[in-house]
Motif scaffolding. Structure first.
Motif, PDB file in Angstrom:
ATOM      1  N   UNK A 308     -13.344 -18.078  86.122  1.00 18.16           N
ATOM      2  CA  UNK A 308     -14.114 -19.138  85.479  1.00 18.16           C
ATOM      3  C   UNK A 308     -14.233 -18.885  83.983  1.00 18.16           C
ATOM      4  N   UNK A 309     -14.426 -17.628  83.609  1.00 22.15           N
ATOM      5  CA  UNK A 309     -14.501 -17.252  82.196  1.00 22.15           C
ATOM      6  C   UNK A 309     -13.171 -17.540  81.485  1.00 22.15           C
ATOM      7  N   UNK A 310     -12.051 -17.211  82.139  1.00 17.48           N
ATOM      8  CA  UNK A 310     -10.737 -17.487  81.550  1.00 17.48           C
ATOM      9  C   UNK A 310     -10.517 -18.992  81.373  1.00 17.48           C
ATOM     10  N   UNK A 311     -10.937 -19.775  82.362  1.00 20.92           N
ATOM     11  CA  UNK A 311     -10.806 -21.232  82.240  1.00 20.92           C
ATOM     12  C   UNK A 311     -11.646 -21.756  81.080  1.00 20.92           C
ATOM     13  N   UNK A 312     -12.816 -21.177  80.903  1.00 26.68           N
ATOM     14  CA  UNK A 312     -13.696 -21.592  79.808  1.00 26.68           C
ATOM     15  C   UNK A 312     -13.054 -21.309  78.452  1.00 26.68           C
ATOM     16  N   UNK A 321     -12.804 -23.028  88.949  1.00 26.39           N
ATOM     17  CA  UNK A 321     -12.531 -21.774  89.665  1.00 26.39           C
ATOM     18  C   UNK A 321     -13.644 -21.375  90.625  1.00 26.39           C
ATOM     19  N   UNK A 322     -14.890 -21.662  90.270  1.00 22.22           N
ATOM     20  CA  UNK A 322     -16.000 -21.346  91.170  1.00 22.22           C
ATOM     21  C   UNK A 322     -15.908 -22.172  92.450  1.00 22.22           C
ATOM     22  N   UNK A 323     -15.537 -23.437  92.303  1.00 23.14           N
ATOM     23  CA  UNK A 323     -15.390 -24.311  93.466  1.00 23.14           C
ATOM     24  C   UNK A 323     -14.235 -23.856  94.356  1.00 23.14           C
ATOM     25  N   UNK A 333     -22.080 -26.628  92.929  1.00 21.31           N
ATOM     26  CA  UNK A 333     -21.046 -27.056  91.985  1.00 21.31           C
ATOM     27  C   UNK A 333     -21.337 -28.470  91.485  1.00 21.31           C
ATOM     28  N   UNK A 334     -21.711 -29.365  92.401  1.00 19.21           N
ATOM     29  CA  UNK A 334     -22.014 -30.747  92.007  1.00 19.21           C
ATOM     30  C   UNK A 334     -23.217 -30.816  91.074  1.00 19.21           C
ATOM     31  N   UNK A 335     -24.250 -30.031  91.368  1.00 19.05           N
ATOM     32  CA  UNK A 335     -25.431 -30.027  90.516  1.00 19.05           C
ATOM     33  C   UNK A 335     -25.105 -29.486  89.123  1.00 19.05           C
TER      34      UNK A 335
END
Length: 402
Positions: A308-312, A321-323, A333-335
């Motif tokens: 997720x950090x790399x995607x950011x 990535x978390x999903x 994730x939706x929230x």
């Protein structure tokens, strides 16, 4: 001394390397002056007892609960208008333990020598987690130290309450399991052998159930030392190889019914609570994500957060990535997507932490409420099987005598 460090640059790039310095505080100060955000600093060639020490009873460091109490009281004193150094003097004098008093005294000495509070905390080893000192650093820069200390204390109190609740729920089933093992062991090693000779010398055919119980008793009496040695060897092997197999074990536990869902909710709470507090107190999202990855304590979750950090860093949403990892519930994730779009990500994270804390408490209570009668019935069934098997053999002997 040689130190190994990990840090983030102003652009969010991950940095690592080695640095010669007199102490760990000097390394942190040098990284700050270079404009970097320190993540981890470890001594490579320090002598015994140097570097960061774990906070424990045996190390003479205050407990986690005492650190939380110190944080709460320091925030209250600062909010009442006391200067930082004077507040530390009061807390040192009224500390509930000698170890806490010594720790507060060391912090006060560093403050008196011109250090900032976050620098003084970073010099105290593992008593204060890295996230703690980074939040204090941001608070000092923004002039909101007392507010941030209260938030840190509140977050730690909730985490400790959740841990205490889980331990209290787990304790009774674990005690039942230990007592069950002890009861079966006593039956097989002391009770069954008393009837063995009488049954074997009666000259009658021994029922299959009794033969099985006697065989189990004979095996246990003949091999108990090997059994204990094998258990000790397994425990020692796990302890030695734990750093290598931890990720695989954690992944396996996530797939176990009941236990996996509890672990998943606990990871969700830690992720939401930690990231929400960092963002709420002014840490930017890339640096906050990196810190959360380092302290989450679960390799599969840390790997997902790193992705997720790399995607950011590449300009994409950190939520994809978390999903895809499957470790975090879709509702979270939706929230967070809504929070990201509306600019209320920190409040969304803290709200979801509250929601999942309540859900975890209910889940743990219900799960172990079910386990307790199951364990009792299972133990009762095993002991009843042993007793009935032996009694059936004894009764068959009496019938033959008649």
């Amino acid at each position: 001394m040689l130190y190994q460090y990990k840090a983030l640059s102003r652009t969010g790039a991950s940095l690592s390397g080695e640095m010669e310095a007199a102490n760990r505080a000097t390394v942190l100060e040098d990284l700050h002056q270079l404009g970097h955000f320190p993540i981890e600093v470890k001594e490579l060639n320090g002598g015994p007892g140097k570097g960061r020490k774990s906070s424990s009873f045996f190390s003479g460091m205050p407990s986690s609960r005492q650190i939380t109490l110190f944080t709460r009281e320091l925030g209250m004193l600062l909010k009442a208008g006391l200067p930082l150094h004077q507040a530390l003097v009061f807390l040192e004098r009224d500390a509930e333990s000698k170890s806490l008093g010594r720790l507060v005294g060391r912090i006060g000495n560093e403050i008196g020598s011109g250090k900032s509070l976050h620098e003084a905390l970073e010099m105290q080893g593992d008593a204060f987690p890295l996230i703690y000192s980074k939040m204090v650093r941001v608070a000092e820069a923004s002039g909101t130290l007392e507010t941030v200390l209260e938030r840190i204390a509140q977050g730690r109190e909730k985490a400790q309450k959740l841990k205490s609740t889980a331990l209290s729920e787990i304790l009774y089933p674990c005690l039942l399991i230990v007592m069950a093992i002890a009861a079966v062991t006593v039956m097989l090693t002391f009770v069954v052998p008393r009837f063995k000779d009488m049954i074997s010398n009666a000259g009658t055919q021994i029922p299959d159930q009794a033969r099985f119980v006697i065989g189990a008793s004979d095996w246990l009496l003949a091999n108990w030392q090997y059994l204990l040695g094998g258990i000790a060897a397994v425990v020692l092997t796990i302890a030695v190889t734990w750093p290598k197999i931890r990720g695989e074990v954690q992944t396996l536990l996530l797939r176990v019914p009941f236990i996996g869902s509890i672990i998943q909710m606990n990871l969700t709470i830690r992720f939401c609570r930690t990231l929400g507090m960092l963002l709420e107190n002014g840490v930017d999202l890339p640096a906050a994500m990196k810190l959360v990855s380092d302290v989450i304590g679960n390799k599969p979750a840390a790997a997902a957060i790193d992705q997720s950090y790399d995607a950011l860093r590449k300009g994409r949403s950190f939520l994809d990535p978390l999903s895809q990892s499957g470790l975090f519930p879709p509702v979270l994730i939706n929230m967070l997507r809504v929070g990201e779009e509306t600019g209320s990500l920190a409040s969304s994270l803290l709200h979801m932490a509250e929601v999942f804390e309540e859900k975890l408490e209910r889940t743990v209570e219900r799960t172990f409420t079910i386990f307790e009668p199951v364990i009792i019935l299972l133990v009762s069934g095993i002991i009843a099987f042993i007793i009935v098997s032996i009694l059936s053999a004894v009764i068959s002997i009496n019938d033959l005598a008649i």
